[in-house]
Design an enzyme around this catalytic site. Structure first.
Site, PDB file in Angstrom:
ATOM      1  N   ARG A  11      -1.375   7.082  19.068  1.00  0.00           N
ATOM      2  CA  ARG A  11      -2.532   6.667  19.857  1.00  0.00           C
ATOM      3  C   ARG A  11      -3.731   6.328  18.981  1.00  0.00           C
ATOM      4  O   ARG A  11      -4.786   5.979  19.502  1.00  0.00           O
ATOM      5  CB  ARG A  11      -2.913   7.820  20.769  1.00  0.00           C
ATOM      6  N   ARG A  20      -3.555  14.738  38.891  1.00  0.00           N
ATOM      7  CA  ARG A  20      -3.984  15.267  37.594  1.00  0.00           C
ATOM      8  C   ARG A  20      -5.500  15.256  37.544  1.00  0.00           C
ATOM      9  O   ARG A  20      -6.116  14.284  37.955  1.00  0.00           O
ATOM     10  CB  ARG A  20      -3.442  14.364  36.469  1.00  0.00           C
ATOM     11  N   ARG A  44      -2.518   7.833  41.576  1.00  0.00           N
ATOM     12  CA  ARG A  44      -1.300   8.522  41.130  1.00  0.00           C
ATOM     13  C   ARG A  44      -1.228   9.960  41.677  1.00  0.00           C
ATOM     14  O   ARG A  44      -2.203  10.692  41.653  1.00  0.00           O
ATOM     15  CB  ARG A  44      -1.281   8.554  39.598  1.00  0.00           C
ATOM     16  N   ARG A  75     -11.136   7.675  29.643  1.00  0.00           N
ATOM     17  CA  ARG A  75      -9.842   7.498  28.975  1.00  0.00           C
ATOM     18  C   ARG A  75      -9.652   6.032  28.583  1.00  0.00           C
ATOM     19  O   ARG A  75      -9.120   5.730  27.526  1.00  0.00           O
ATOM     20  CB  ARG A  75      -8.701   7.965  29.891  1.00  0.00           C
ATOM     21  N   LYS A  86       3.880   3.588  31.459  1.00  0.00           N
ATOM     22  CA  LYS A  86       4.746   3.988  30.346  1.00  0.00           C
ATOM     23  C   LYS A  86       5.635   5.184  30.739  1.00  0.00           C
ATOM     24  O   LYS A  86       6.827   5.176  30.484  1.00  0.00           O
ATOM     25  CB  LYS A  86       3.915   4.360  29.101  1.00  0.00           C
TER      26      LYS A  86
HETATM   27  P1  AMP Z   1      -1.197  11.064  28.789  1.00  0.00           P
HETATM   28  O1  AMP Z   1      -0.374  11.860  29.739  1.00  0.00           O
HETATM   29  O2  AMP Z   1      -0.363  10.342  27.765  1.00  0.00           O
HETATM   30  O3  AMP Z   1      -2.175  10.152  29.481  1.00  0.00           O
HETATM   31  O4  AMP Z   1      -2.075  12.115  27.937  1.00  0.00           O
HETATM   32  C1  AMP Z   1      -3.002  12.977  28.568  1.00  0.00           C
HETATM   33  C2  AMP Z   1      -4.005  13.493  27.548  1.00  0.00           C
HETATM   34  O5  AMP Z   1      -3.314  14.218  26.519  1.00  0.00           O
HETATM   35  C3  AMP Z   1      -4.775  12.426  26.811  1.00  0.00           C
HETATM   36  O6  AMP Z   1      -5.899  11.971  27.541  1.00  0.00           O
HETATM   37  C4  AMP Z   1      -5.162  13.174  25.524  1.00  0.00           C
HETATM   38  O7  AMP Z   1      -6.210  14.093  25.764  1.00  0.00           O
HETATM   39  C5  AMP Z   1      -3.909  13.986  25.245  1.00  0.00           C
HETATM   40  N1  AMP Z   1      -2.933  13.228  24.412  1.00  0.00           N
HETATM   41  C6  AMP Z   1      -1.695  12.784  24.762  1.00  0.00           C
HETATM   42  N2  AMP Z   1      -1.105  12.138  23.757  1.00  0.00           N
HETATM   43  C7  AMP Z   1      -1.991  12.146  22.729  1.00  0.00           C
HETATM   44  C8  AMP Z   1      -1.982  11.611  21.411  1.00  0.00           C
HETATM   45  N3  AMP Z   1      -0.940  10.916  20.931  1.00  0.00           N
HETATM   46  N4  AMP Z   1      -3.086  11.819  20.637  1.00  0.00           N
HETATM   47  C9  AMP Z   1      -4.139  12.518  21.065  1.00  0.00           C
HETATM   48  N5  AMP Z   1      -4.227  13.032  22.314  1.00  0.00           N
HETATM   49  C10 AMP Z   1      -3.168  12.859  23.142  1.00  0.00           C
END
Ligand code: AMP
Length: 214
Positions: free
Chosen positions: A88, A160, A127, A171, A13
């Protein structure tokens, strides 16, 4: 162009959103990136979010919704935006519906990135990201020319902490429990577009652009 990108972590994404937002001059709103920036700047929001992120858990809905509400009202969103990683949960999706109505914004598409678990695990654990410019590589499928160094700016590449395998599995579990139900939430909409995201990144980009145009 106003889009939601929905799909598991590692579906691509962020990579696709970066390309499409640049091509069409629209905002790329990644809730994960906003949170990571807050964590690195040690803001109150960052301090609050960090423990959830490190465990691969979701940050509470009210915190995220308030963050997106203020971001959507920034000037660069007027031409369009991609919501990457939001909503989410069903609670977030309902809050977004209300917010879009309040701000008089109509979405053009909800893009669902369909990709099998094994591809996700390989993508996430491979990644690597540039510390300076944010470019994304994959040591298996799209390695940099020189190990650990960004091709574009020479910056240092890092992994990361939540891309380590144990956190990745958590996750994915959280995705299945809390985010996958959004597929049925949006599926009935005529704006729902399912894309096979296991294909090469350049093919996926064109498939998304074509589907949204149609
Ligand atoms: P991502 O980079 O989108 O994979 O997000 C990394 C982390 O940020 C996730 O594993 C969550 O802990 C937090 N996070 C990102 N977006 C959301 C969301 N919409 N709702 C809740 N937690 C989020």
């Amino acid at each position: 162009m106003k889009l939601i990108f929905l799909g598991p972590p590692g579906a691509g994404k962020g990579t696709q959103a970066a390309v499409i937002s640049k091509r069409f001059g629209i905002a790329h709103i990644s809730t994960g990136d906003i949170l990571r920036e807050n964590v690195s700047k040690k803001t109150d929001l960052g301090i609050q979010a960090q423990k959830y992120m490190e465990a691969g858990q979701l940050v509470p809905d009210d915190v995220i919704v308030a963050m997106v509400e203020s971001r959507l009202q920034e000037k660069d969103c007027q031409e369009g935006f991609i919501l990457d990683g939001f909503p989410r949960t069903v609670v977030q999706a309902e809050a977004l519906d209300k917010l879009l109505e309040k701000l008089d914004i109509e979405l053009d598409g909800i893009i669902y990135f369909d990709v099998p678990d094994e591809v996700v695990v390989k993508r996430l654990s491979g990644r690597r990201i540039c510390k300076s410019c944010g470019a994304i590589y994959n040591i298996h499928s799209q390695p940099p020319k020189k190990d650990g160094v960004c091709d574009l700016c020479g910056g240092e590449l890092y992994q990361r902490s939540d891309d380590e395998e144990s956190v990745v599995m958590n996750r994915l579990k959280v995705y299945k429990e809390l985010t996958a139900p959004l597929i049925s939430y949006y599926e009935k909409s005529d704006k729902f577009i399912k894309v096979d995201a296991s294909r090469d990144s350049s093919v996926v980009v064109e498939a998304i652009v074509e589907a949204v145009r149609k």
